[in-house]
Structures are given as structure tokens and as C-alpha cells.
Design an enzyme around this catalytic site. Structure first.
Site, PDB file in Angstrom:
ATOM      1  N   GLY A 123       0.806  -1.218   0.000  1.00 55.78           N
ATOM      2  CA  GLY A 123       0.000   0.000   0.000  1.00 55.78           C
ATOM      3  C   GLY A 123       0.838   1.267   0.000  1.00 55.78           C
ATOM      4  O   GLY A 123       0.388   2.320   0.431  1.00 55.78           O
ATOM      5  N   GLY A 125       2.184   2.531  -2.761  1.00 53.95           N
ATOM      6  CA  GLY A 125       2.169   3.132  -4.089  1.00 53.95           C
ATOM      7  C   GLY A 125       3.360   2.707  -4.922  1.00 53.95           C
ATOM      8  O   GLY A 125       3.754   3.400  -5.855  1.00 53.95           O
ATOM      9  N   SER A 127       3.387  -0.333  -6.360  1.00 54.54           N
ATOM     10  CA  SER A 127       2.846  -1.376  -7.243  1.00 54.54           C
ATOM     11  C   SER A 127       3.040  -2.800  -6.766  1.00 54.54           C
ATOM     12  O   SER A 127       3.381  -3.692  -7.549  1.00 54.54           O
ATOM     13  CB  SER A 127       3.441  -1.254  -8.655  1.00 54.54           C
ATOM     14  N   ASP A 173       1.643   0.705 -14.294  1.00 52.22           N
ATOM     15  CA  ASP A 173       2.304  -0.147 -13.297  1.00 52.22           C
ATOM     16  C   ASP A 173       2.652  -1.509 -13.884  1.00 52.22           C
ATOM     17  O   ASP A 173       3.781  -1.981 -13.777  1.00 52.22           O
ATOM     18  CB  ASP A 173       1.402  -0.355 -12.073  1.00 52.22           C
TER      19      ASP A 173
HETATM   20  C1  GLA Z   1      -1.784   4.010  -9.752  1.00 51.54           C
HETATM   21  C2  GLA Z   1      -2.382   3.291 -10.959  1.00 51.54           C
HETATM   22  C3  GLA Z   1      -1.634   3.678 -12.253  1.00 51.54           C
HETATM   23  C4  GLA Z   1      -1.531   5.184 -12.393  1.00 51.54           C
HETATM   24  C5  GLA Z   1      -1.024   5.834 -11.104  1.00 51.54           C
HETATM   25  C6  GLA Z   1      -1.074   7.340 -11.162  1.00 51.54           C
HETATM   26  O1  GLA Z   1      -0.481   3.566  -9.534  1.00 51.54           O
HETATM   27  O2  GLA Z   1      -2.338   1.906 -10.785  1.00 51.54           O
HETATM   28  O3  GLA Z   1      -2.280   3.100 -13.354  1.00 51.54           O
HETATM   29  O4  GLA Z   1      -2.750   5.737 -12.789  1.00 51.54           O
HETATM   30  O5  GLA Z   1      -1.762   5.409  -9.977  1.00 51.54           O
HETATM   31  O6  GLA Z   1      -0.198   7.833 -12.118  1.00 51.54           O
END
Ligand code: GLA
Length: 387
Positions: A123, A125, A127, A173
């Protein structure tokens, strides 16, 4: 965790008899610039990290899919007929969602035992979910000889997240996790999926990731709200111009016709996306010209736009990136990923990193009561088989 210990765990969970166990790895990613542009068919510039998700996998004679994780206690046995069903809110929905997509591409019923181990902070960010999806798709595709290419794997992993997990994320991602290359950033056009691997020649500078450790709470619903706001901007702009996405219009042209969007908030969302696309183009140019100062300036501008026009930063990300910018040896700092919490990414001179972590960490704790975690990130390869 060492590979030997993971293999031991696999045997403990699933037993030692049977087919050989194979090991696959998919990284997490950090996005350098180009945020909330991917679902607008825009530009992004992410890179793959060296931490990610390991998958130990073995084909079995039966038709059940057995899933375990080193990170979570919850384990599942999913009979093949139930692959299409959502499995509560547990982590297993990610691999199950992917297997469901693979079935639609012709995967025959196959018994499998799978053990996941991830070292990406959850969590944050970075991925972790795309990493689980892509490692699942790659491993099963490879083991069963399904014959899908990397881009197919990337697309179906995104679809799994959209349809099965319910987040309308773009493709950035999964693409970075699937096609990243060590010491390179991926300059991707999310509209056409054309991409270029740009060498990350950072000289004495390092990419430092800082985790706010702020729980992301309403992130998914806010994220989907932004996706809708962009669609709404396009709908209004269509009255004045033929376009499919916010990436089909220049900033100048937008400025002339923007009154056609009645809602001021929606107008600002569009301003972010259109200006962010240009910043990615400028950042790639700066990177190719070894102009790291300019690259850093664009990172800062991206953060301000995400804060003021797109409103996805929040206090923790703002405080953390402001503190970073104020330090010596820092060229730029911005939030990375979806926002609302998660991480910042900063370009920091090697000789300043230690002091950077201490000073920013202390300041952040004073202002928010939260402890930040720092990672000096190496840029690694996309998904691959280890053994
Ligand atoms: C998340 C989403 C991505 C992208 C980002 C923002 O990571 O999974 O697809 O939209 O936010 O850039």
C-alpha cells in the site's frame, strides 16, 4: 528472505513430492514523472525496482489452485470451477483474477501450487499489486506454454485489476513491472503502448524513495473519481474539438476552449493532465541531455500540479516532499503513484543521502507524528524466471 528459506517454506506448505518447483520474480515500480496520465492515454516515465514479488510455483496432477503467501496468513484452495468468482477481500483475488483472465486466453484447467513472497512495502504506491499480477501471469504463461507475449501479459494483468479488483487503473504499473530494464526508465505512450528505454544516467545522484506510512484509506474511490472527472472533461471538450482523450489536445488549444467545461474543478483536473504530459516530454529531453537540474525542476512542478490542480497529494506527501526540496543536494521531489499517501521520490546527491534521511525523517515526524521509511532505490529488470 533467502531463496533457500522460501523453498523450505514451499515444501512445508505443499509437501516435497511432485513436479519441479520454479521461481519467478516481478519487481515493484517507481514512477519518475507522468502521474495520472496513463488512463488518459498520456505519457509516463516509470522504472522497475529491485524489490518485488517472488513466486514459487509447481504444476500438480489435480485441478485445484492452491495459494499461500509468506506475507499473509490467509491461504486458499480454489477449485478450477471457482476461478471466475471473487474470493472475499483477501490478497488471493489478485492471482485468481489473473488466472481468470488467462482462462479467457485459452488456459486449460491446470492444478497449481503457488507460494508468494513480496518485499515491497504494501500500500505504499510502489505497485505491489501489479507485481503480484504480472508474476502470476508470466509464470503460468511460461509453465503451461500458453505463448502470450509480454505486452499481452501486461494488458491482461491490468484487466484483472480493473475487472476483478475494481480499480480502474491505467497500464503504467503493469507495463513497468513487465518490461522494465536495469538502469533504464521506460518512456511509455499509454495511448499507443509505444515505448523507449531511456538510460538513467544520474551521475552522482540517486533516486531516494520515502514512504509516508500514511494509510491510504479512500484511495480507490478517490482514484476512480479522478478517472470519471477526466472522462467528463473530455465529454465537454468534444463540443469544440474532436478528441478521444485529454492527451489529444495541446495546452494552448485547451486554454482557448476550456470555458466549455462548466465545472471549475473538472477544468483543473484537465489542466493537470495536459501539463503533466508536456512535463514528461520535457523530462525525457532533460534526461537525454544530462540536464538533471531541469529534470528535478520538472519533478517539483509535477508535485505542485498534483497538489493544486489534481488534489491527490494530502498533507503527508506535501510535508515530506517540501522537506526534501529544502535539503542540500536535492534536485527535485514529488509524490509517486496514485497519491493520497504512499511514497515520494527524490533525486538526491550521494554525499547528502545520510543527512537527507535524518533531517527529513525528523522534520516529518515533528510535523505529522509519523515515521517515514527511506529506500535508496536501484533500478532493476522487469518480470523474469529465476530458476
Ligand atoms: C496508480 C495506478 C496507475 C496510475 C497511477 C497514477 O499507480 O495503478 O495506473 O494511474 O496510480 O499515475
Amino acid at each position: 528472505m533467502k531463496m533457500q528459506a522460501l523453498k523450505e517454506l514451499f515444501r512445508k506448505v505443499f509437501g516435497s513430492a511432485g513436479n519441479p518447483v520454479h521461481v519467478y520474480f516481478a519487481p515493484g515500480r517507481v514512477n519518475l514523472i507522468g502521474e495520472h496520465t496513463d488512463y488518459n492515454s498520456g505519457y509516463v516515465l516509470p522504472c522497475a525496482l529491485t524489490f518485488g514479488t517472488y513466486l514459487l510455483i509447481r504444476k500438480t496432477a489435480g485441478k485445484d489452485v492452491k495459494l499461500a503467501s509468506e506475507n499473509f496468513t490467509y491461504r486458499a484452495t480454489v477449485p478450477w470451477e471457482e476461478i471466475g468468482k471473487k474470493h472475499g477481500s483477501e490478497w488471493v483475488n489478485y492471482p485468481i483474477g489473473v488466472i481468470n483472465q488467462l482462462m479467457q486466453k485459452g488456459l486449460e484447467p491446470t492444478g497449481m501450487e503457488m507460494l508468494f513472497y513480496g518485499n515491497i512495502p504494501n500500500g505504499a504506491g510502489l505497485s505491489s499489486s501489479a507485481s503480484v499480477e504480472v508474476v502470476t501471469a508470466e509464470a503460468i504463461n511460461d509453465l503451461t506454454g500458453l505463448g502470450l507475449g509480454k505486452v499481452d501479459i501486461v494488458k491482461l494483468s491490468q484487466k484483472a485489476e480493473n475487472e476483478f479488483v475494481g480499480v480502474n487503473c491505467g497500464i503504467m504499473d503493469q507495463f513497468a513491472v513487465g518490461l522494465g530494464k536495469a538502469d533504464h526508465a521506460i518512456f511509455l505512450d499509454c495511448g499507443t503502448l509505444d515505448y523507449e528505454l531511456v538510460p538513467l544516467a544520474l551521475g552522482e545522484y540517486k533516486i531516494v524513495i520515502a514512504n509516508t506510512n500514511k494509510k491510504r484509506g479512500l484511495a480507490d474511490s478517490k482514484y476512480n473519481e479522478r478517472v470519471e472527472e477526466c472522462a467528463s472533461a473530455v465529454k465537454f471538450l468534444k463540443k469544440k474539438k474532436q478528441l478521444e482523450s485529454l492527451s489529444d489536445i495541446s495546452f494552448d488549444e485547451f486554454s482557448k476552449i476550456k470555458p466549455v467545461i462548466p465545472d471549475e474543478t473538472v477544468r483543473r483536473r484537465a489542466v493537470h493532465v495536459i501539463s503533466e504530459n508536456q512535463r514528461v516530454l520535457d523530462a525525457v529531453e532533460a534526461l537525454k541531455n544530462n540536464n538533471l537540474e531541469e529534470f528535478g525542476r520538472l519533478m517539483n512542478a509535477s508535485h505542485y500540479s498534483l497538489r493544486d490542480d489534481y488534489e491527490v497529494t494530502g498533507r503527508e506527501l506535501d510535508v515530506l516532499s517540501e522537506l526534501a526540496r529544502a535539503q542540500e543536494g536535492v534536485l527535485g521531489s514529488r509524490m509517486t503513484g496514485a497519491g493520497f499517501g504512499g511514497c515520494t521520490v527524490s533525486l538526491v546527491h550521494s554525499s547528502n543521502i545520510r543527512v537527507f534521511m535524518e533531517t527529513v525523517g525528523e522534520g516529518y515526524y515533528e510535523q505529522t507524528g509519523l515515521r517515514a521509511d527511506f529506500y535508496v532505490s536501484e533500478i532493476g529488470d522487469g518480470v523474469h524466471r529465476i530458476e
